[in-house]
Design a protein around this motif. Structure first.
Motif, PDB file in Angstrom:
ATOM      1  N   PRO A 167      -6.368   8.269  -4.833  1.00  0.00           N
ATOM      2  CA  PRO A 167      -5.208   7.435  -5.159  1.00  0.00           C
ATOM      3  C   PRO A 167      -4.141   7.442  -4.067  1.00  0.00           C
ATOM      4  CG  PRO A 167      -5.837   8.787  -7.036  1.00  0.00           C
ATOM      5  CD  PRO A 167      -6.622   9.295  -5.860  1.00  0.00           C
ATOM      6  N   GLU A 201      -3.013   3.966  -2.029  1.00  0.00           N
ATOM      7  CA  GLU A 201      -1.659   3.420  -2.089  1.00  0.00           C
ATOM      8  C   GLU A 201      -0.969   3.443  -0.732  1.00  0.00           C
ATOM      9  OE1 GLU A 201       2.463   3.845  -4.702  1.00  0.00           O
ATOM     10  OE2 GLU A 201       0.775   5.200  -5.077  1.00  0.00           O
ATOM     11  N   THR A 204      -3.022   0.378  -6.090  1.00  0.00           N
ATOM     12  CA  THR A 204      -2.763   1.347  -7.161  1.00  0.00           C
ATOM     13  C   THR A 204      -3.737   1.110  -8.319  1.00  0.00           C
ATOM     14  OG1 THR A 204      -1.116  -0.119  -8.181  1.00  0.00           O
ATOM     15  CG2 THR A 204      -0.320   1.506  -6.581  1.00  0.00           C
TER      16      THR A 204
END
Length: 260
Positions: free
Chosen positions: A200, A204, A210
């Motif tokens: 993650p 991002e 996301t």
């Protein structure tokens, strides 16, 4: 008169011998210092290792941060070695340190396949082997076997990617892992194999993506500082004692807590 001259000659000879001894000792000291310099390599793999600049390379330890890096620095603070630390592409660094005296690589997953390739110092931080899917994906997995037939994005030299290749999975290899979130959203891969914290964060920070879906955690392994087999066991022992002391003092747990 003759006695004074003779005495002066004796004193001079002694001074010359003393100077030669000092020069020899100085030369020996330089050799010892050179032998005690450690060359440690890592990769850009946030949050475990990251360059301050955000680039995929760095030339000294002040330019490198992250969970594993901070742990290694805490260990190095407890030993008396000169250290050269660099960030490079993982596959290059992995090959470079093997066969070289006083060279090491962090943080490295310790596996059966790698056991005899290095001398291991640790453990440091654990990694969770995770398969991620795109935010809008409907993929659901009950076991790793369910991923057979799906395209999995990985990268060369990564232990998770290599494991899946060995198990017969369809792994799309790249030079680095930071392009893989983009492959997911573009439909070029069905899954991405990486660490549970890394996925993650990279998605991002690198691509503004996301909502990645962690569909399966299929293994967890500890990571280590892997020193070359050519490094003196005494040095490896010093480093291991420093790891144990840092852990007992709560330093390693405190570093993990800072990043959570």
């Amino acid at each position: 008169m003759h006695y004074g001259i003779a005495s002066a000659r004796v004193i001079l000879r002694r001074a010359i011998r003393a100077s030669l001894v000092l020069l020899m000792l100085a030369g020996t000291s330089s050799v010892v210092q050179a032998a005690e310099r450690l060359y440690l390599f890592t990769e850009h793999y946030p949050p475990y290792n990251a360059s301050v600049s955000g680039e995929g390379f760095a030339h000294n330890q002040e330019e490198i941060t992250g969970i594993c890096t901070d742990m290694v620095k805490a260990v190095l603070n407890r030993v008396d070695y000169d250290v050269v630390m660099k960030m490079r592409v993982w596959s290059y660094a992995y090959d470079w340190v093997q066969g070289r005296v006083n060279h090491g690589l962090f943080c490295t997953a310790r596996t059966d396949e790698r056991e005899n390739l290095f001398q291991w110092v640790g453990p440091l931080a654990p990694i969770k082997w995770t398969l991620f899917a795109a935010p809008d994906s409907g993929i659901a997995l009950e076991s790793l076997e369910d991923a057979k037939g799906l395209r999995i994005a990985g990268y060369r030299g990564d232990v998770m990617s290599e494991y899946l290749v060995e198990q017969g999975f369809d792994v799309i290899m790249n030079a680095a892992g930071d392009v893989n979130p983009r492959r997911l959203v573009l439909g070029q891969a069905d899954l991405w194999v990486t660490d549970g914290l890394v996925g993650p964060l990279v998605a991002e920070n690198e691509h503004g993506i996301t909502g990645l879906k962690p569909v399966l955690v299929f293994r967890e392994t500890p990571m280590y500082l892997a020193m070359s087999n050519e490094t003196a066991p005494e040095i490896v022992g010093d480093l291991q004692r420093a790891v144990d002391a840092a852990r007992a003092a709560g330093e390693l747990d405190a570093i993990i807590a800072r990043y959570q």
